[in-house]
Enzyme design. Structure first.
Site, PDB file in Angstrom:
ATOM      1  N   GLU B  47     -23.206  53.992  50.851  1.00  0.00           N
ATOM      2  CA  GLU B  47     -23.346  53.565  49.732  1.00  0.00           C
ATOM      3  C   GLU B  47     -24.495  53.889  48.863  1.00  0.00           C
ATOM      4  O   GLU B  47     -25.574  53.827  49.674  1.00  0.00           O
ATOM      5  CB  GLU B  47     -22.894  52.073  49.544  1.00  0.00           C
ATOM      6  N   GLN B 131     -27.331  39.432  60.158  1.00  0.00           N
ATOM      7  CA  GLN B 131     -28.009  38.489  58.984  1.00  0.00           C
ATOM      8  C   GLN B 131     -28.079  37.079  59.272  1.00  0.00           C
ATOM      9  O   GLN B 131     -28.826  36.512  58.942  1.00  0.00           O
ATOM     10  CB  GLN B 131     -26.756  38.738  58.023  1.00  0.00           C
ATOM     11  N   GLY B 219     -20.251  37.593  54.089  1.00  0.00           N
ATOM     12  CA  GLY B 219     -19.488  38.661  55.239  1.00  0.00           C
ATOM     13  C   GLY B 219     -18.636  39.545  54.431  1.00  0.00           C
ATOM     14  O   GLY B 219     -18.479  40.480  54.819  1.00  0.00           O
ATOM     15  N   ASP B 221     -17.543  42.088  52.037  1.00  0.00           N
ATOM     16  CA  ASP B 221     -18.471  42.674  51.115  1.00  0.00           C
ATOM     17  C   ASP B 221     -17.960  44.042  50.863  1.00  0.00           C
ATOM     18  O   ASP B 221     -18.717  44.636  50.219  1.00  0.00           O
ATOM     19  CB  ASP B 221     -19.942  42.533  51.373  1.00  0.00           C
ATOM     20  N   LYS B 225     -11.980  43.686  53.027  1.00  0.00           N
ATOM     21  CA  LYS B 225     -12.818  42.689  53.882  1.00  0.00           C
ATOM     22  C   LYS B 225     -13.015  41.409  53.297  1.00  0.00           C
ATOM     23  O   LYS B 225     -14.105  41.260  52.169  1.00  0.00           O
ATOM     24  CB  LYS B 225     -14.201  43.465  54.298  1.00  0.00           C
TER      25      LYS B 225
END
Lengths: 345, 345
Positions: B47, B131, B219, B221, B225
């Site tokens: 990305e 994370q 989560g 994102d 998902k």
């Protein structure tokens, strides 16, 4: 890039990049394609140009700031990144200011291979900016063009171009500065427009265009910036070729046409899906804006040639190395794998 | 980043980044906003996340490759570039793998400042991946949360988190691993979901959600998902907050809702244009996907703190320096300004 050009030679670099680009357009279907991402800022534009062929991913950061030269800075600067699709890890970060100039000219010469008359001998160059010498060199090296006719309203720019071309070792390039566009296009088989005006200009008028000519329209490359009078595009004998249609609709000469007007994607020409030039009387127009695939090809070439030829390399810490890739936090805090695993039950 | 965290301290870095992010959301109107550019490849996604406030331009390159850990590589790697809008010249290239983890957690804690009950004392953390420690640290440092309840199906991941938190100098963090999601969310004022499954999962079920809770959904994102059962989003007492609506429609929990469903942009909350939490009984949901502004804020912070604190710096030749910026070709060929000007009439 300077070192690479010194080692490999400019003619070889530009024609090699052209070959890479052509071979990638021949597998056009394999690429993830999107219009470039542009942020228009006060003095110019900042763009990101990403693409991928499913094996490699590349993007280029490139700017356009026409007033930069007043500050002693470049109008266009660029750098690019090549990454491995399987892991997402980048493996090449490369300066691309020079490479952008080289690949743009290489793309023009490759397009002319499919679109210009094969007996083309003379090219008119309108505009003597940063891109112009590269166009001359690419058409000389890759298309065998020896006669170039030049026009620019800025005499200093024209003198710079003449000097730079005279300084080349190639002594069979004949470059004639002209006093008007009429004189420049007189007898030209290829007309290259490469002006930098950031507005809708009509550098080339219908009267300048004769049957059989190939127009290599390089300078119009963002919304509101064009070089050709719309009537040239509307000629019944004109065939318009683009890199990636959705992007060129936004940025190219065809901004001036209806969104449903007929254009042909260059990748389809290379793959034999649509015709290029069909007659010596066609007016072919390559409405070039620059597409991410060309930077992808260039970065892959730079990566390979740099490895083969031992170009300059430096390693930068762009991605951290972790003892345990599942433990980002521990790695940031400097914990060691051994002590951690033994400390926890 | 390791050196910076060593010098400045992790708590300070995360709360400073949070402040930068909050101050940028307070001027939401000034930013050029677009959904991130994603190329979905065989094993993951690559990305680009660009934005600009008209003075600075920043973008981040970031990947997501869930299988990378099998190869000893990171799942998410990132780097970013900060540039000057006036010239387009980049002036900072920064590793952002650690910084992405820090800014994501800082963003969650800042959002909770506006959305969670002010008397929040206990946070449930579902997922013990890369994370999770950052979320614990940010909510402890920035929101004063001391009780954390943890669940992960992977015992080794949970042990890693417990160990990393125990190794911190902060001794007032109480972290309780739980055997089920039910036990984890029991009594929690904030529920943070931070799982990495790349599919539509229903980590959190309607029965887990009680009035007054703040859900920090980190989560989910990317397209396809998600983590929350759709009925949680459809509760009449639920208020959904997003970073940048067009991007979150594609990537967030609200993929599961109609495109016309009511959501509130966080920038509007910070600017007082729309309400955040309105009652202690509201269920607030921060549908976090990560927006380019947060990377912009982080890069600007890194640039400033690196200058102030003398962090490690190296200079790379990303843009060539030219004697004459109007003579790109001559510069590539190594000609000298003096000789050129005198050689041409």
């Amino acid at each position: 890039m300077r070192e690479l050009v010194n080692i490999v030679g400019l003619e070889r670099v530009v024609s090699d990049i052209g070959q890479e680009i052509e071979s990638d357009y021949a597998r056009w279907d394999e690429f993830d394609k999107s219009s470039r991402h542009a942020v228009h800022v006060r003095n110019g534009v900042i763009e990101l140009m990403p693409t991928s062929d499913g094996k490699r991913y590349a993007f280029k950061y490139v700017t356009g700031h026409p007033n930069n030269t007043h500050k002693g800075l470049l109008t266009v600067v660029a750098f690019g990144v090549l990454a491995d699709v399987d892991t997402g890890y980048p493996h090449l970060v490369a300066e691309m200011t020079f490479a952008t100039a080289l690949r743009t000219a290489a793309m023009s010469a490759i397009a002319a291979r499919w679109l210009a008359r094969t007996d083309s001998r003379t090219m008119a160059v309108i505009g003597a900016g940063a891109q112009s010498e590269f166009q001359v060199l690419a058409f000389h090296t890759m298309r065998g063009i020896k006669n170039f006719r030049l026009f620019d309203t800025d005499g200093a720019a024209a003198r710079k171009l003449v000097h730079n071309i005279q300084a080349l070792p190639q002594h069979d390039i004949c470059l004639t500065p002209c006093k008007s566009i009429e004189m420049t296009v007189d007898g030209a088989d290829v007309i290259t427009t490469v002006t930098a005006d950031k507005r809708k200009a009509t550098v080339l008028m219908p009267k300048h265009v004769h049957p059989g000519v190939h127009i290599n329209a390089v300078g119009g490359d963002c919304p509101g910036k064009t070089e050709l009078h719309v009537d040239i595009l509307l000629r019944p004998d004109a065939k318009i070729f683009v890199e990636y249609e959705p992007q060129t609709r936004l940025e190219g000469e065809i901004q001036q046409l209806d969104a449903s007007s007929a254009v042909r994607e260059f990748g389809d020409v290379v793959r034999g899906r649509v015709a290029g030039r069909e007659s010596d009387l066609d007016v072919t127009i390559f409405d070039s804006v620059g597409f991410a695939l060309e930077d992808f090809s260039t970065l892959r070439y730079l990566s390979r040639i740099n490895q083969e030829r031992g170009g300059q390399r430096e390693y930068i810490d762009l991605i951290p190395e972790l003892d345990d890739p599942k433990d980002l936090f521990g790695s940031l805090m400097g914990s060691r794998r051994g002590s951690r695993l033994s400390a926890v039950r």
